[in-house]
Design a protein around this motif. Structure first.
Motif, PDB file in Angstrom:
ATOM      1  N   THR A  24     -64.777   1.335 -16.942  1.00 55.57           N
ATOM      2  CA  THR A  24     -63.530   1.998 -17.320  1.00 55.57           C
ATOM      3  C   THR A  24     -63.398   1.940 -18.839  1.00 55.57           C
ATOM      4  O   THR A  24     -63.947   1.033 -19.487  1.00 55.57           O
ATOM      5  CB  THR A  24     -62.281   1.332 -16.697  1.00 55.57           C
ATOM      6  OG1 THR A  24     -62.146   0.002 -17.226  1.00 55.57           O
ATOM      7  CG2 THR A  24     -62.380   1.276 -15.175  1.00 55.57           C
ATOM      8  N   ILE A  25     -62.673   2.888 -19.409  1.00 53.62           N
ATOM      9  CA  ILE A  25     -62.415   2.858 -20.849  1.00 53.62           C
ATOM     10  C   ILE A  25     -61.615   1.610 -21.198  1.00 53.62           C
ATOM     11  O   ILE A  25     -61.872   0.954 -22.219  1.00 53.62           O
ATOM     12  CB  ILE A  25     -61.665   4.124 -21.294  1.00 53.62           C
ATOM     13  CG1 ILE A  25     -62.564   5.367 -21.141  1.00 53.62           C
ATOM     14  CG2 ILE A  25     -61.178   3.985 -22.737  1.00 53.62           C
ATOM     15  CD1 ILE A  25     -63.798   5.373 -22.016  1.00 53.62           C
ATOM     16  N   GLU A  26     -60.669   1.257 -20.336  1.00 50.18           N
ATOM     17  CA  GLU A  26     -59.878   0.062 -20.592  1.00 50.18           C
ATOM     18  C   GLU A  26     -60.760  -1.188 -20.610  1.00 50.18           C
ATOM     19  O   GLU A  26     -60.559  -2.099 -21.424  1.00 50.18           O
ATOM     20  CB  GLU A  26     -58.777  -0.073 -19.530  1.00 50.18           C
ATOM     21  CG  GLU A  26     -57.682   0.970 -19.620  1.00 50.18           C
ATOM     22  CD  GLU A  26     -58.067   2.330 -19.032  1.00 50.18           C
ATOM     23  OE1 GLU A  26     -57.275   3.269 -19.173  1.00 50.18           O
ATOM     24  OE2 GLU A  26     -59.155   2.443 -18.433  1.00 50.18           O
ATOM     25  N   SER A  80     -61.869  12.191 -29.108  1.00 48.92           N
ATOM     26  CA  SER A  80     -60.716  12.836 -28.503  1.00 48.92           C
ATOM     27  C   SER A  80     -59.731  11.763 -28.087  1.00 48.92           C
ATOM     28  O   SER A  80     -60.087  10.582 -27.980  1.00 48.92           O
ATOM     29  CB  SER A  80     -61.156  13.657 -27.284  1.00 48.92           C
ATOM     30  OG  SER A  80     -60.049  14.073 -26.511  1.00 48.92           O
ATOM     31  N   ALA A  81     -58.500  12.186 -27.812  1.00 45.58           N
ATOM     32  CA  ALA A  81     -57.534  11.264 -27.217  1.00 45.58           C
ATOM     33  C   ALA A  81     -57.781  11.103 -25.727  1.00 45.58           C
ATOM     34  O   ALA A  81     -57.303  10.156 -25.111  1.00 45.58           O
ATOM     35  CB  ALA A  81     -56.109  11.785 -27.455  1.00 45.58           C
ATOM     36  N   GLY A  82     -58.528  12.042 -25.142  1.00 46.10           N
ATOM     37  CA  GLY A  82     -58.661  12.077 -23.688  1.00 46.10           C
ATOM     38  C   GLY A  82     -57.436  12.729 -23.089  1.00 46.10           C
ATOM     39  O   GLY A  82     -56.302  12.450 -23.486  1.00 46.10           O
ATOM     40  N   GLY A  83     -57.641  13.634 -22.157  1.00 45.52           N
ATOM     41  CA  GLY A  83     -56.516  14.315 -21.533  1.00 45.52           C
ATOM     42  C   GLY A  83     -55.847  15.346 -22.411  1.00 45.52           C
ATOM     43  O   GLY A  83     -54.689  15.709 -22.185  1.00 45.52           O
ATOM     44  N   GLY A 115     -64.832   6.302 -30.081  1.00 49.04           N
ATOM     45  CA  GLY A 115     -63.545   6.679 -30.649  1.00 49.04           C
ATOM     46  C   GLY A 115     -62.415   6.523 -29.653  1.00 49.04           C
ATOM     47  O   GLY A 115     -61.292   6.168 -30.017  1.00 49.04           O
ATOM     48  N   ILE A 116     -62.720   6.788 -28.381  1.00 46.50           N
ATOM     49  CA  ILE A 116     -61.721   6.580 -27.329  1.00 46.50           C
ATOM     50  C   ILE A 116     -61.512   5.088 -27.120  1.00 46.50           C
ATOM     51  O   ILE A 116     -60.388   4.608 -26.982  1.00 46.50           O
ATOM     52  CB  ILE A 116     -62.164   7.275 -26.027  1.00 46.50           C
ATOM     53  CG1 ILE A 116     -62.360   8.766 -26.268  1.00 46.50           C
ATOM     54  CG2 ILE A 116     -61.136   7.049 -24.929  1.00 46.50           C
ATOM     55  CD1 ILE A 116     -62.941   9.523 -25.072  1.00 46.50           C
TER      56      ILE A 116
END
Length: 273
Positions: A75-77, A127-130, A104-105
């Protein structure tokens, strides 16, 4: 052949994380978060040395990546938590963070999950994602990423525009990577790559949380990025409260390797003003 300080720096370990520290000490260190399928040996040494001329630079492999131990986060988290754990394992209480692409995310996740740690944030080719209405990448991007091993032509397509000048800059950057990679053979393990793809594929995005990033943020990209459309960079400028945006009109995803001198100047200025 140019001798780079970053190429001569030895690898250290802390709590299972492999890392390197080099450059001018005494200020706030700059921690770098790497892209999908990349290791700390995949940073262009020309960029690293230009950054290190003015500050201490720290590169590392996240959990379960290349030389680092542990289970690779899916997961990104989890990737952000790995970066936070690494920073704290070094005993650091404040850092600047630069993340490229997936990194970057992850860097945004670090700033959101541990805001007390991050003084300034740099989001490169990301990107910020979403992001609403973000153009999808061409089908060839996913086809290229699916190759078991990426070679020069893959990287040139993914990271640089299809112009002769950009191609030559791309090849020069790839050859600068050869010194470290030729010795270390560093690579992301297949299970780690799969975990990273899962992390990206299941990530809901930080788009709605952009206003929480009240620290100074530098967002940069190449206008011809085929992996993450440069619209994402512009869109973040509409949501971030305190941001500066830089776009390179002749570059793509790896603009920071195509223009290492100029981007290092932007970063160093941003981190000192």
């Amino acid at each position: 052949m140019t001798t780079y300080i970053s190429d001569q720096t030895e690898t250290r370990f802390v709590d299972g994380f492999a890392y390197r520290r080099f450059g001018k000490t005494g200020g706030v260190p700059l921690v770098l978060c790497m892209r999908l399928r990349g290791t700390m040996d995949h940073w262009d040494p020309d960029l690293l040395d230009r950054l290190a001329a003015q500050r201490e630079v720290i590169v590392f492999d996240n959990r379960g990546t290349n030389a680092s131990t542990g289970t690779p986060p899916d997961t990104i988290e989890g990737l952000a938590d790995g970066a936070i754990a690494f920073i704290r394992a070094l005993g650091l209480t404040q850092v600047d963070v630069l993340g490229w692409s997936m990194g970057g995310i992850v860097a945004q996740g670090v700033a959101l999950r541990a805001p007390e740690l991050v003084r300034r944030l740099i989001v490169a080719g990301s990107s910020a994602g979403g992001v609403p209405n973000l153009p999808p990448p061409p089908a060839k991007v996913n086809e290229t990423l699916a190759h078991p091993v990426n070679h020069d032509e893959d990287f040139l397509y993914l990271f640089f525009p299809e112009t002769e000048r950009a191609r030559q800059a791309g090849l020069a950057s790839l050859r600068r990577l050869d010194h470290r990679l030729g010795e270390s053979k560093a690579a992301v393990q297949p299970e780690t790559f799969r975990a990273q793809l899962t992390a990206i594929g299941t990530f809901a995005g930080f788009w709605d949380r952009q206003p929480e990033l009240t620290l100074p943020v530098l967002v940069a990209n190449g206008a011809h990025d085929v992996m993450i459309d440069a619209y994402a960079t512009y869109a973040m400028s509409q949501r971030l409260p305190n941001a500066k945006i830089v776009l390179y009109s002749d570059a793509g995803h790896a603009f920071l390797f195509q223009h290492p001198e100029d981007f290092a100047h932007e970063v160093n200025h941003f981190l000192t003003v």
